[in-house]
Design an enzyme around this catalytic site. Structure first.
Site, PDB file in Angstrom:
ATOM      1  N   GLU A   1      43.941  24.058  41.387  1.00  0.00           N
ATOM      2  CA  GLU A   1      43.193  24.621  42.911  1.00  0.00           C
ATOM      3  C   GLU A   1      41.892  24.226  43.141  1.00  0.00           C
ATOM      4  OE1 GLU A   1      45.081  28.902  43.035  1.00  0.00           O
ATOM      5  OE2 GLU A   1      43.263  28.994  44.203  1.00  0.00           O
TER       6      GLU A   1
ATOM      7  N   ARG B   1      47.868  34.053  39.270  1.00  0.00           N
ATOM      8  CA  ARG B   1      46.823  32.736  38.778  1.00  0.00           C
ATOM      9  C   ARG B   1      47.592  31.521  38.705  1.00  0.00           C
ATOM     10  NH1 ARG B   1      43.500  35.250  41.393  1.00  0.00           N
ATOM     11  NH2 ARG B   1      41.575  35.706  40.757  1.00  0.00           N
TER      12      ARG B   1
ATOM     13  N   HIS C   1      46.621  30.364  48.262  1.00  0.00           N
ATOM     14  CA  HIS C   1      45.915  31.415  47.717  1.00  0.00           C
ATOM     15  C   HIS C   1      45.371  32.407  48.584  1.00  0.00           C
ATOM     16  CE1 HIS C   1      43.319  32.601  43.906  1.00  0.00           C
ATOM     17  NE2 HIS C   1      43.393  33.784  44.689  1.00  0.00           N
TER      18      HIS C   1
HETATM   19  O1  LIG Z   1      41.746  38.079  42.637  1.00  0.00           O
HETATM   20  C1  LIG Z   1      41.855  38.311  43.956  1.00  0.00           C
HETATM   21  O2  LIG Z   1      41.313  39.306  44.252  1.00  0.00           O
HETATM   22  C2  LIG Z   1      42.792  37.312  44.614  1.00  0.00           C
HETATM   23  O3  LIG Z   1      43.118  36.172  43.953  1.00  0.00           O
HETATM   24  C3  LIG Z   1      41.975  36.941  46.137  1.00  0.00           C
HETATM   25  O4  LIG Z   1      41.163  35.918  46.070  1.00  0.00           O
HETATM   26  P1  LIG Z   1      40.317  35.473  47.152  1.00  0.00           P
HETATM   27  O5  LIG Z   1      39.297  36.782  47.533  1.00  0.00           O
HETATM   28  O6  LIG Z   1      39.820  34.416  46.972  1.00  0.00           O
HETATM   29  O7  LIG Z   1      41.151  35.662  48.397  1.00  0.00           O
END
Ligand SMILES: O=C(O)[C@H](O)COP(=O)(O)O
Length: 318
Positions: free
Chosen positions: A273, A244, A291
Site C-alpha cells: 500500500e 490490514r 483503504h
Molecule cells: O485503522 C484505521 O482506523 C483504518 O485503517 C482507517 O485508516 P484511515 O484513517 O487512513 O482511513
C-alpha cells in the site's frame, strides 16, 4: 496552540478545537517535511490518519510535540512506545469507525456474491450485443441469508460485522486469540433488540465451517491466512480483508482464486500500500477499494469530535 492535522480532520473536529482556542492547520505537509514544519510553526499536536508516518525519526526531531493523535484505530504508522517514552501523549479513536468498516465488509460481500465489481467493468456499450451473455455469466449469484460468516478478530469491528450479519439472517462464528465470547446486541429501527451470545472457536474450525471469512485483526508480523489456511477453507469460500495488508498472503490468495477454490475476495487493504500488485488489480474475482473502511462522513465526524474532546481534556483541563 497549534495543531497540524496532516491527513485531514472533519469540520466538526476543527470547530470544536477552534472553539477551545486551538489553531488547526490542515495543509498537507509532505512526509519528509513534517518534522521541520512542526518545528518552524511551533506545532504542539500532530494529528494523522494512516498516510503520515510518525516514526522514531519524526518524534526525535520534534521535542516540542505534546500529543500525537491517530484519527482512527490502527496505530501501526506511529512508534507509540517510543513517543510515550518521550512523554508525548498518543491517542486514537478506537470505537468511532466500527460501523463504517462493517458496512464496507458487506459492500464487498454483496459485490462478491452478485459479481457487481466485475459487471461494472463489463457492462456493454450501446450497440454491443453481450448483454444476454453477461446476464448468463452472472446468473449464479448467492444469497447471504442462511450462510455462515466466519469472523477472525472479534473486537469492536468484528462484533459490528456480526451484528449486521445476524440482521441479515446469517449464522455467525468467530475466532479471537483474546476474546472468549461476546454478547451481540442487534438493534431494530423500532427500538426493539435481541442479544445473541457468540463463543469464539479455534481458527481451524472456523476456516472449515465458513462460507465467507472476514478478517478484523490488527497489523501482524506473519500471515493469518496463508497457503495452508486457504487449503483448510470450504470450496467456493468468499474472503474479505478490510483489516490490514499482510494478514492474507496475496500470492496464495490469487492462486486459490485462479484454481477456483476461492469464489471471490474483497480487499480494502494491501500488502503493498498504496500501490497494490497488478495481479490483484486486474483480477475479475476481486472486489477492490483503496483503504476506505473508515471513510464515511459519519465515522470521520465522530473521529474529529472524539479527537477534539481528548485533546481539550489533555491540554486544557490539566
Ligand atoms: O485503522 C484505521 O482506523 C483504518 O485503517 C482507517 O485508516 P484511515 O484513517 O487512513 O482511513
Amino acid at each position: 496552540m497549534k495543531i497540524l492535522a496532516n491527513d485531514g480532520i472533519s469540520k466538526s473536529g476543527v470547530k470544536a478545537l477552534e472553539k477551545a482556542g486551538f489553531e488547526v492547520i490542515t495543509t498537507k505537509v509532505a512526509q519528509e517535511q513534517v518534522a521541520s514544519f512542526i518545528n518552524t510553526h511551533d506545532v504542539k499536536v500532530l494529528l494523522v490518519r494512516s498516510a503520515t508516518k510518525v516514526k522514531k525519526d519524526v518524534i526525535e526531531a520534534c521535542p516540542g510535540l505534546k500529543i500525537i493523535g491517530r484519527g482512527g484505530v490502527g496505530m501501526d504508522n506511529i512508534d507509540v512506545d517510543f513517543a510515550r517514552q518521550q512523554g508525548i501523549h498518543v491517542i486514537n479513536t478506537p470505537a468511532a469507525s466500527s460501523e463504517s468498516v462493517a458496512e464496507l465488509v458487506f459492500a464487498h460481500l454483496f459485490s462478491g456474491v452478485r459479481f457487481l465489481h466485475d459487471s461494472n467493468r463489463n457492462m456493454p456499450l450501446e450497440g454491443d450485443t453481450r448483454f444476454n451473455e453477461l446476464k448468463k455469466a452472472y446468473a449464479n449469484g448467492i444469497e447471504l441469508r442462511g450462510k455462515t460468516l466466519g469472523i477472525i478478530g472479534f473486537g469492536r469491528i468484528g462484533q459490528a460485522v456480526a451484528k449486521m450479519a445476524l440482521g441479515l439472517g446469517m449464522r455467525v462464528i468467530a475466532s479471537d486469540k483474546y476474546i472468549g465470547e461476546a454478547v451481540i446486541r442487534v438493534d431494530f429501527y423500532n427500538g426493539q433488540f435481541i442479544n445473541v451470545d457468540i463463543k469464539t472457536e479455534p481458527i481451524e474450525d472456523l476456516l472449515k465451517e465458513s462460507d465467507f471469512v472476514t478478517l478484523h485483526v490488527p497489523s501482524q508480523n506473519g500471515y493469518i491466512i496463508g497457503r495452508d489456511e486457504l487449503k483448510m477453507m470450504k470450496d467456493n469460500v468468499g474472503i474479505i480483508n478490510a483489516a490490514r495488508g499482510g494478514v492474507i498472503d496475496e500470492v496464495a490468495l490469487v492462486e486459490a482464486l485462479d484454481e477456483d477454490r476461492v469464489l471471490f475476495a474483497g480487499l480494502d487493504v494491501f500488502e503493498n500500500e498504496p500501490s497494490p500488485e497488478m495481479h490483484l488489480l486486474m483480477n475479475p474475482k476481486i472486489s477492490l477499494t483503496p483503504h476506505i473502511g473508515a471513510a464515511t462522513v459519519e465515522a470521520q465526524d465522530r473521529i474529529g469530535t472524539e479527537l477534539a474532546e481528548q485533546i481539550i481534556s489533555l491540554l486544557k483541563n490539566n
